[in-house]
Enzyme design. Structure first.
Site, PDB file in Angstrom:
ATOM      1  N   PHE A 150    -105.091 -53.917 -12.688  1.00  0.00           N
ATOM      2  CA  PHE A 150    -105.704 -55.150 -12.173  1.00  0.00           C
ATOM      3  C   PHE A 150    -105.804 -55.168 -10.653  1.00  0.00           C
ATOM      4  O   PHE A 150    -106.595 -55.910 -10.090  1.00  0.00           O
ATOM      5  CB  PHE A 150    -104.891 -56.375 -12.657  1.00  0.00           C
ATOM      6  CG  PHE A 150    -103.655 -56.636 -11.837  1.00  0.00           C
ATOM      7  CD1 PHE A 150    -103.730 -57.321 -10.629  1.00  0.00           C
ATOM      8  CD2 PHE A 150    -102.405 -56.176 -12.248  1.00  0.00           C
ATOM      9  CE1 PHE A 150    -102.591 -57.548  -9.855  1.00  0.00           C
ATOM     10  CE2 PHE A 150    -101.270 -56.391 -11.489  1.00  0.00           C
ATOM     11  CZ  PHE A 150    -101.373 -57.077 -10.273  1.00  0.00           C
ATOM     12  N   GLU A 177    -107.649 -56.251 -18.273  1.00  0.00           N
ATOM     13  CA  GLU A 177    -108.196 -57.458 -18.894  1.00  0.00           C
ATOM     14  C   GLU A 177    -108.009 -58.694 -17.991  1.00  0.00           C
ATOM     15  O   GLU A 177    -108.483 -59.778 -18.304  1.00  0.00           O
ATOM     16  CB  GLU A 177    -107.628 -57.676 -20.297  1.00  0.00           C
ATOM     17  CG  GLU A 177    -106.153 -57.669 -20.489  1.00  0.00           C
ATOM     18  CD  GLU A 177    -105.456 -56.299 -20.505  1.00  0.00           C
ATOM     19  OE1 GLU A 177    -105.683 -55.475 -19.608  1.00  0.00           O
ATOM     20  OE2 GLU A 177    -104.619 -56.099 -21.397  1.00  0.00           O
ATOM     21  N   ARG A 178    -107.321 -58.508 -16.849  1.00  0.00           N
ATOM     22  CA  ARG A 178    -107.084 -59.653 -15.947  1.00  0.00           C
ATOM     23  C   ARG A 178    -108.304 -59.977 -15.076  1.00  0.00           C
ATOM     24  O   ARG A 178    -108.544 -61.127 -14.750  1.00  0.00           O
ATOM     25  CB  ARG A 178    -105.914 -59.364 -14.998  1.00  0.00           C
ATOM     26  CG  ARG A 178    -104.692 -58.813 -15.658  1.00  0.00           C
ATOM     27  CD  ARG A 178    -103.838 -59.893 -16.284  1.00  0.00           C
ATOM     28  NE  ARG A 178    -102.870 -59.289 -17.171  1.00  0.00           N
ATOM     29  CZ  ARG A 178    -102.792 -59.501 -18.483  1.00  0.00           C
ATOM     30  NH1 ARG A 178    -103.620 -60.340 -19.065  1.00  0.00           N
ATOM     31  NH2 ARG A 178    -101.893 -58.909 -19.214  1.00  0.00           N
ATOM     32  N   SER A 227     -98.926 -49.051 -14.590  1.00  0.00           N
ATOM     33  CA  SER A 227     -97.463 -49.033 -14.477  1.00  0.00           C
ATOM     34  C   SER A 227     -96.879 -47.766 -15.117  1.00  0.00           C
ATOM     35  O   SER A 227     -97.526 -47.122 -15.955  1.00  0.00           O
ATOM     36  CB  SER A 227     -96.891 -50.276 -15.171  1.00  0.00           C
ATOM     37  OG  SER A 227     -97.254 -50.256 -16.525  1.00  0.00           O
ATOM     38  N   CYS A 282     -99.804 -50.408  -5.071  1.00  0.00           N
ATOM     39  CA  CYS A 282     -98.893 -49.303  -5.398  1.00  0.00           C
ATOM     40  C   CYS A 282     -98.389 -48.625  -4.132  1.00  0.00           C
ATOM     41  O   CYS A 282     -97.436 -47.865  -4.180  1.00  0.00           O
ATOM     42  CB  CYS A 282     -99.577 -48.290  -6.293  1.00  0.00           C
ATOM     43  SG  CYS A 282    -100.859 -47.392  -5.427  1.00  0.00           S
ATOM     44  N   GLU A 384     -89.719 -52.049  -9.724  1.00  0.00           N
ATOM     45  CA  GLU A 384     -90.928 -52.331  -8.935  1.00  0.00           C
ATOM     46  C   GLU A 384     -91.229 -53.815  -9.118  1.00  0.00           C
ATOM     47  O   GLU A 384     -91.594 -54.255 -10.222  1.00  0.00           O
ATOM     48  CB  GLU A 384     -92.101 -51.480  -9.452  1.00  0.00           C
ATOM     49  CG  GLU A 384     -93.379 -51.743  -8.682  1.00  0.00           C
ATOM     50  CD  GLU A 384     -94.598 -50.999  -9.241  1.00  0.00           C
ATOM     51  OE1 GLU A 384     -94.745 -50.914 -10.473  1.00  0.00           O
ATOM     52  OE2 GLU A 384     -95.392 -50.515  -8.429  1.00  0.00           O
TER      53      GLU A 384
HETATM   54  P1  NAD Z   1    -100.520 -51.941 -16.522  1.00  0.00           P
HETATM   55  O1  NAD Z   1     -99.805 -50.677 -16.789  1.00  0.00           O
HETATM   56  O2  NAD Z   1    -100.023 -53.191 -17.129  1.00  0.00           O
HETATM   57  O3  NAD Z   1    -102.058 -51.812 -17.008  1.00  0.00           O
HETATM   58  C1  NAD Z   1    -102.857 -50.713 -16.631  1.00  0.00           C
HETATM   59  C2  NAD Z   1    -103.912 -50.499 -17.704  1.00  0.00           C
HETATM   60  O4  NAD Z   1    -103.271 -50.153 -18.937  1.00  0.00           O
HETATM   61  C3  NAD Z   1    -104.747 -51.738 -17.998  1.00  0.00           C
HETATM   62  O5  NAD Z   1    -106.078 -51.366 -18.223  1.00  0.00           O
HETATM   63  C4  NAD Z   1    -104.112 -52.319 -19.254  1.00  0.00           C
HETATM   64  O6  NAD Z   1    -105.013 -53.022 -20.052  1.00  0.00           O
HETATM   65  C5  NAD Z   1    -103.609 -51.077 -19.963  1.00  0.00           C
HETATM   66  N1  NAD Z   1    -102.405 -51.332 -20.762  1.00  0.00           N
HETATM   67  C6  NAD Z   1    -101.442 -52.278 -20.531  1.00  0.00           C
HETATM   68  N2  NAD Z   1    -100.470 -52.195 -21.454  1.00  0.00           N
HETATM   69  C7  NAD Z   1    -100.800 -51.176 -22.272  1.00  0.00           C
HETATM   70  C8  NAD Z   1    -100.165 -50.594 -23.409  1.00  0.00           C
HETATM   71  N3  NAD Z   1     -99.010 -51.049 -23.879  1.00  0.00           N
HETATM   72  N4  NAD Z   1    -100.768 -49.552 -24.014  1.00  0.00           N
HETATM   73  C9  NAD Z   1    -101.945 -49.073 -23.546  1.00  0.00           C
HETATM   74  N5  NAD Z   1    -102.589 -49.586 -22.455  1.00  0.00           N
HETATM   75  C10 NAD Z   1    -102.027 -50.628 -21.834  1.00  0.00           C
HETATM   76  O7  NAD Z   1    -100.637 -52.064 -14.930  1.00  0.00           O
HETATM   77  P2  NAD Z   1    -101.188 -53.291 -14.074  1.00  0.00           P
HETATM   78  O8  NAD Z   1    -100.208 -54.410 -14.143  1.00  0.00           O
HETATM   79  O9  NAD Z   1    -102.609 -53.576 -14.401  1.00  0.00           O
HETATM   80  O10 NAD Z   1    -101.166 -52.649 -12.618  1.00  0.00           O
HETATM   81  C11 NAD Z   1    -100.030 -52.620 -11.791  1.00  0.00           C
HETATM   82  C12 NAD Z   1     -99.319 -51.301 -11.893  1.00  0.00           C
HETATM   83  O11 NAD Z   1    -100.204 -50.236 -11.553  1.00  0.00           O
HETATM   84  C13 NAD Z   1     -98.155 -51.184 -10.916  1.00  0.00           C
HETATM   85  O12 NAD Z   1     -97.086 -50.540 -11.555  1.00  0.00           O
HETATM   86  C14 NAD Z   1     -98.717 -50.321  -9.794  1.00  0.00           C
HETATM   87  O13 NAD Z   1     -97.756 -49.615  -9.043  1.00  0.00           O
HETATM   88  C15 NAD Z   1     -99.581 -49.398 -10.569  1.00  0.00           C
HETATM   89  N6  NAD Z   1    -100.587 -48.799  -9.721  1.00  0.00           N
HETATM   90  C16 NAD Z   1    -100.417 -47.485  -9.379  1.00  0.00           C
HETATM   91  C17 NAD Z   1    -101.325 -46.879  -8.540  1.00  0.00           C
HETATM   92  C18 NAD Z   1    -101.153 -45.438  -8.154  1.00  0.00           C
HETATM   93  O14 NAD Z   1    -102.100 -44.861  -7.677  1.00  0.00           O
HETATM   94  N7  NAD Z   1    -100.002 -44.824  -8.350  1.00  0.00           N
HETATM   95  C19 NAD Z   1    -102.417 -47.604  -8.042  1.00  0.00           C
HETATM   96  C20 NAD Z   1    -102.555 -48.939  -8.424  1.00  0.00           C
HETATM   97  C21 NAD Z   1    -101.642 -49.531  -9.269  1.00  0.00           C
END
Ligand code: NAD
Length: 499
Positions: A150, A177-178, A227, A282, A384
């Protein structure tokens, strides 16, 4: 009536047919702004089928022609960046200035991807033996699924998708989805820029959609940002289905401040990198590590009033420093982690809980929060937090600071603030972290270099954008070629050598 989003498949909007929906919120007001359809497995199958058709056509398109579509897309994106920034503000909550920064980092990668004819160049060895010429070419891999978080709904789909498309693949974005509005606008703009139908698709949804992509036999590659628990699952499931997978994940980024650092500069850096975008980056700095008690005292004396002075506000308030968090759940989670820090015995110097703003009473705001006396055993250090919360810990020596950075499970980014080049060089060599800043607090590499963390901040061995991404988005083919006039008569049964 509440707005209802569609998927984007085969170059056109497609209404959701599964009957499953989720709400999209305006984080500043707490109100529902749209309904988002969640795709079924059958809808994912249709999207993949259209992407397979798109990938075939696109792979046959000459590389310079592909690049010219990227140039056209870049022009459109730049001309509509203000509109896109507003959508980001309304659904993600980030300020206009922050949104424009995100969009620019996406533009940077498009510009790099416009060099596809150069990036896709193969290798050639003349006459490696027996009049045989040997050459290697990079070919597209087919359909790539990009699962995005998101916090950067424009930049990350572009980081992945522009490179995937430049390399001749079709792309299916499964955005968060957010905040799906900006990814949908990108899809429309790709169509307007002349990208053939089926090459850029968007399917919305949750785990069900991700699982359908991870196990689909016509999707050979998965790129993920999100994440760590989800990224690890995506990596393992994709790999178990013989896919190429890269997953860029969570972080806890330290900023080590040595006694010789310019303290004003260090404080400015901590305010920007710790609280910008409400800490939902991140590459945010979430741990300040002044070395020695004297450095910690000098830092906190300047830092605490600055954190206290940070203003919460909606995206279109030019005075706003800290935007709302993405959801009510994120707000509750961050507030409960702050409570946990107090329970654990950390010194809560600035408390952002309960921050409210007139006219935005139901917004998902948390104000700037600052903890002192944090230790490595505390949950607020190990987790985090992904909110506007900075922990300060003061090891007695530089060696202890390096040890602390290396002992943490995450290794996305780190910064060191010092005037001593020798120490900075030692630090850069000693830390097991992917992206390092020397007096630079958010060291996100430029498009023409590679991006990626270390340890549990990344699964898979290739990086985002830069030359490494071309390796991820292509497969290599190597051809040994001899013309009939160069062939000696007679069969050879021994293993061929260059004699
Ligand atoms: P998230 O892991 O909740 O979601 C990421 C994606 O995975 C979304 O499209 C979501 O719909 C999907 N998803 C969520 N739960 C799932 C599941 N159980 N099974 C399969 N798919 C699922 O992450 P978020 O809250 O959208 O984003 C924040 C996180 O992303 C933080 O941990 C941040 O550090 C990380 N991030 C990392 C980087 C990097 O380059 N390392 C960059 C941006 C964000």
């Amino acid at each position: 009536m509440t707005k209802e989003y569609t998927h984007w498949v085969g170059g056109a909007p497609v209404a959701g047919a599964s009957g499953r929906f989720g709400d999209v919120f305006n984080p500043a007001t707490g109100e529902v702004s749209a309904r988002l359809p969640y795709a079924s497995k059958a809808e994912v199958d249709t999207a993949v089928a259209r992407a397979v058709e798109g990938a075939k056509l696109w792979a046959e398109t000459a590389v310079p022609k592909r690049a010219s579509t990227l140039f056209a897309f870049r022009e459109l994106l730049v001309s509509r960046k203000d509109e896109l920034a507003r959508i980001l503000g309304q659904e993600h909550g980030k300020t206009i200035a922050d949104a424009l920064g995100e969009i620019q980092r996406g533009v940077d990668v498009i510009e790099f991807a416009c060099g596809a004819p150069h990036l896709m160049k193969g290798e050639f060895s003349h006459n490696i033996g027996g009049n045989i010429d040997l050459y290697s070419v990079r070919e597209p891999i087919g359909v790539v699924a990009g699962i995005t978080p998101f916090n950067f709904p424009v930049m990350i789909p572009l980081w992945m998708g522009a490179m995937a498309v430049a390399c001749g693949n079709a792309f299916i974005n499964k955005p968060s989805e957010r905040d799906p509005g900006a990814p949908m606008m990108l899809a429309e703009m790709w169509k307007e820029a002349g990208l053939p139908d089926g090459v850029w698709n968007v399917v919305h949804g949750d785990k069900e959609v991700v699982d359908a992509l991870l196990t689909h036999e016509d999707v050979p590659a998965i790129t993920f940002v999100g994440s760590t628990p989800v990224g690890e699952y995506v990596y393992q499931t994709g790999a178990a289905h013989n896919k190429r997978v890269q997953a860029f994940c969570g972080a806890k980024n330290h900023m080590v401040i040595l006694p010789d650092a310019d303290m004003e500069q260090a404080v400015d850096a901590l305010v920007g990198a710790g609280y910008g975008s409400a800490g939902e980056r991140c590459m945010a700095i979430s741990v300040a590590v002044p070395v020695g008690r004297g450095t910690a005292d000098a830092l906190l004396e300047k830092l605490a009033p600055r954190v206290e002075g940070l203003k919460i506000g909606p995206y279109d308030d030019p005075q706003a420093d800290i935007n709302p968090l993405i959801t009510a759940q994120a707000q509750q989670r961050v507030e409960s982690l702050i409570a946990r820090g107090v329970e654990e015995g950390a010194d809560l110097l600035v408390d952002g809980r309960g921050a409210r703003m007139q006219g935005y009473e139901n917004g998902f705001f948390v104000g700037g929060t600052l903890f002192g006396e944090v230790t490595t055993e505390m949950d607020i250090y190990r987790t985090e937090i992904f909110g506007p919360v900075l922990s300060v810990m003061a090891p007695a020596s530089y060696e202890q600071a390096v040890e602390m950075v290396n002992a943490h499970e995450y290794g996305n980014g780190v910064a060191v603030f010092t005037r001593d080049g020798d120490t900075a060089r030692h630090f850069s060599n000693a830390v097991d972290v992917g992206m390092i800043g020397v007096n630079v607090p958010i060291p996100v590499p430029m498009a023409f270099h590679n991006f990626g963390g270390s340890k549990r901040s990344k699964f898979g061995d290739t990086q985002m954008h830069g030359p490494e991404s071309v390796r991820f988005f292509t497969k290599m083919k190597t051809i040994s070629s001899r013309w009939p006039s160069g062939t000696k008569g007679g069969a050879q049964l021994a293993f061929p050598t260059n004699d």
